[in-house]
Design a protein around this motif. Structure first.
Motif, mmCIF file in Angstrom:
data_model
loop_
_atom_site.group_PDB
_atom_site.id
_atom_site.type_symbol
_atom_site.label_atom_id
_atom_site.label_comp_id
_atom_site.label_asym_id
_atom_site.label_seq_id
_atom_site.Cartn_x
_atom_site.Cartn_y
_atom_site.Cartn_z
ATOM 1 N N PRO A 37 0.823 -1.209 0.000
ATOM 2 C CA PRO A 37 0.000 0.000 0.000
ATOM 3 C C PRO A 37 0.854 1.254 0.000
ATOM 4 O O PRO A 37 1.956 1.278 0.540
ATOM 5 C CB PRO A 37 -0.820 -0.126 1.292
ATOM 6 C CG PRO A 37 -0.030 -1.049 2.160
ATOM 7 C CD PRO A 37 0.648 -2.002 1.238
ATOM 8 N N ASP A 41 -3.853 4.425 -0.200
ATOM 9 C CA ASP A 41 -4.245 3.010 -0.211
ATOM 10 C C ASP A 41 -4.597 2.510 1.180
ATOM 11 O O ASP A 41 -5.441 1.614 1.333
ATOM 12 C CB ASP A 41 -3.112 2.136 -0.767
ATOM 13 C CG ASP A 41 -2.941 2.293 -2.270
ATOM 14 O OD1 ASP A 41 -3.895 2.753 -2.928
ATOM 15 O OD2 ASP A 41 -1.861 1.954 -2.779
ATOM 16 N N PHE A 93 -2.449 -5.335 -4.397
ATOM 17 C CA PHE A 93 -2.415 -3.982 -4.942
ATOM 18 C C PHE A 93 -1.966 -3.948 -6.401
ATOM 19 O O PHE A 93 -2.270 -2.988 -7.109
ATOM 20 C CB PHE A 93 -1.520 -3.097 -4.068
ATOM 21 C CG PHE A 93 -2.121 -2.820 -2.727
ATOM 22 C CD1 PHE A 93 -3.015 -1.772 -2.553
ATOM 23 C CD2 PHE A 93 -1.837 -3.626 -1.634
ATOM 24 C CE1 PHE A 93 -3.598 -1.521 -1.324
ATOM 25 C CE2 PHE A 93 -2.411 -3.392 -0.401
ATOM 26 C CZ PHE A 93 -3.307 -2.340 -0.250
ATOM 27 N N TRP A 142 -0.496 3.117 -9.045
ATOM 28 C CA TRP A 142 -1.017 3.349 -7.697
ATOM 29 C C TRP A 142 -2.462 2.869 -7.670
ATOM 30 O O TRP A 142 -3.315 3.410 -8.358
ATOM 31 C CB TRP A 142 -0.909 4.835 -7.380
ATOM 32 C CG TRP A 142 -1.279 5.258 -6.008
ATOM 33 C CD1 TRP A 142 -1.739 4.482 -4.983
ATOM 34 C CD2 TRP A 142 -1.230 6.592 -5.507
ATOM 35 N NE1 TRP A 142 -1.980 5.245 -3.876
ATOM 36 C CE2 TRP A 142 -1.671 6.541 -4.159
ATOM 37 C CE3 TRP A 142 -0.849 7.816 -6.051
ATOM 38 C CZ2 TRP A 142 -1.749 7.694 -3.371
ATOM 39 C CZ3 TRP A 142 -0.930 8.950 -5.257
ATOM 40 C CH2 TRP A 142 -1.374 8.887 -3.933
ATOM 41 N N MET A 144 -5.235 2.865 -5.655
ATOM 42 C CA MET A 144 -6.377 3.746 -5.381
ATOM 43 C C MET A 144 -6.526 4.812 -6.458
ATOM 44 O O MET A 144 -7.639 5.099 -6.929
ATOM 45 C CB MET A 144 -6.194 4.399 -4.007
ATOM 46 C CG MET A 144 -7.307 5.352 -3.598
ATOM 47 S SD MET A 144 -6.887 7.051 -4.034
ATOM 48 C CE MET A 144 -8.275 7.932 -3.363
#
Length: 419
Positions: A37, A41, A93, A142, A144
């Protein structure tokens, strides 16, 4: 060779050229995205999953998914994280970033369809070379950011495309797409006033009333939702600074403030001229797409200039600069046969340059996060989370205990050095 075979061969070349940067891009993202993360995140994904496990009913789950993150409602990001966790048992992720990046393919397809060059395969390569560069790498790698930044653009573009089709089924699809965009990120709600003005201009009054009703319900729900944090907005009191931010935002394909300012000013003037020029202004979908990009830039300038005009050069914002240039190209590609060669040359240059400039930055971030490790007595070292590494440690420890997420093996306690 029959003419039809020649056309098919040319189309095949166009599709193949478009496929090359797309394939390289997804391989690069899969290879250089850490399953760790980063920044938002923690709250947007890990904390969401922790609360999801503790939820006792559908009402709590719905409130959790729709809760605002700062000024944004990132429901789609949270849904993707929950589904990934439910399907695979642990959130990943890398997968989440790839889910978000697939919206770039959808954005390219909607723009090509909107431009009316769907059957002109040789018009495709500049679009894919431009969109699948790495200038906006902060979003691409990334989780998010990819799920929010690209989803809102895809659904907003889809909404305005459907809105121009005039069929009742397309109008329903436009309403649903606009709603999805509004719950992907804050600027998604901007598609509603754009659509309302357009429907009134086109004298589609019954649909305008329905659109206004949907807009009112979405706006009421959106601003009634509690925020997990205060809105991160800092406007400037100086109009000159706001305008400078606006133009740099639109020209941020360049990382030079001066060059970005010039590119942004030229792009803003060009799309305005194209919108009123008879040969290109008749393309309603591209005109509305341009309007959405310009109004998003204005909203960003109004809310972010206080952080400094150079904030407009942030990699995550440059997707809008990329899109405004792509819109200009597509507007001209339909009306002129002389745009392909200069466009393909510039797109290749832009794509290669973005890899040379931005990929090393992502590799540095990847290595930084992978160097982060858990040291006995000192917690996590090197993990990026704005409040503190201690907060990151607490969230990660809870997520590992509940088997929601586990750091890669390199983050385990290092073996003691031999004495």
């Amino acid at each position: 060779m029959p003419k039809s075979d020649i056309v098919k061969s040319i189309d095949g070349i166009g599709y193949f050229i478009a496929l090359i940067p797309t394939t390289i891009f997804f391989v690069t993202v899969a290879r250089h995205t850490p399953n760790i993360p980063y920044g938002d995140d923690y709250d947007a994904i890990l904390v969401t999953l922790l609360r999801f496990q503790q939820a006792t009913g559908w009402r709590e789950i719905i409130l959790l998914i729709t809760a605002r993150h700062n000024e944004h409602c990132i429901a789609l990001c949270r849904i993707a994280a929950i589904l990934d966790y439910l399907v695979f048992g642990k959130v990943n992720f890398v997968r989440l970033a790839l889910y978000g990046d697939f919206f770039l393919v959808g954005i390219a397809m909607v723009m090509i369809r909107a431009a009316g060059v769907w059957r002109q395969a040789m018009a495709w390569p500049p679009v894919f070379l431009t969109l699948f560069g790495l200038r906006h790498y902060e979003s691409e790698f990334w989780a998010m950011a990819a799920l929010s930044n690209y989803a809102v653009i895809f659904f907003s573009f889809l909404a305005v495309y459907f809105l121009t089709q005039e069929k009742q089924t397309c109008f329903l699809a436009a309403c649903l797409s606009a709603t999805a965009g509004s719950f992907s990120q804050a600027n998604g709600i901007l598609v509603f006033p754009i659509g309302l003005v357009s429907l009134i201009w086109w004298k589609r009054y019954p649909q305008a009333l329905v659109w206004l009703a949907v807009f009112s319900m979405i706006a009421f729900a959106y601003f009634s939702i509690p925020s997990t944090d205060g809105a991160h907005m800092t406007p400037s009191t100086r109009l000159s600074a706001t305008l400078k931010f606006f133009f740099i935002f639109l020209g941020s394909v360049s990382d030079s403030p001066r060059h970005a300012l010039i590119i942004g000013a030229i792009a803003a003037v060009t799309v305005t001229v194209l919108a009123i020029w008879p040969k290109t202004g008749s393309n309603k979908p591209l005109a509305l797409i341009s309007a959405f990009i310009l109004i998003t830039a204005l909203a960003a300038a109004a809310g972010r200039t206080g952080f400094g005009t150079l904030t407009a050069l942030a990699s995550r914002y440059s997707i809008y600069s990329t899109l405004i240039l792509t819109t200009i190209y597509l507007s001209l590609a339909k009306t002129s046969n002389y745009t392909f060669l200069p466009a393909i040359f510039l797109a290749c240059y832009f794509c290669i340059r973005s890899y040379n400039q931005e990929l090393p930055k992502q590799i540095d971030r990847y290595e930084m996060l992978h160097r982060a490790h858990r040291q006995e007595g000192s917690g996590y070292v090197g993990l990026f989370y704005p409040p503190s590494e201690q907060t990151a440690e607490r969230i990660l420890a809870t997520a590992e205990a509940l088997m929601i997420y586990r750091l890669p093996p390199s983050h385990k306690n290092p073996e003691p050095a031999p004495k």
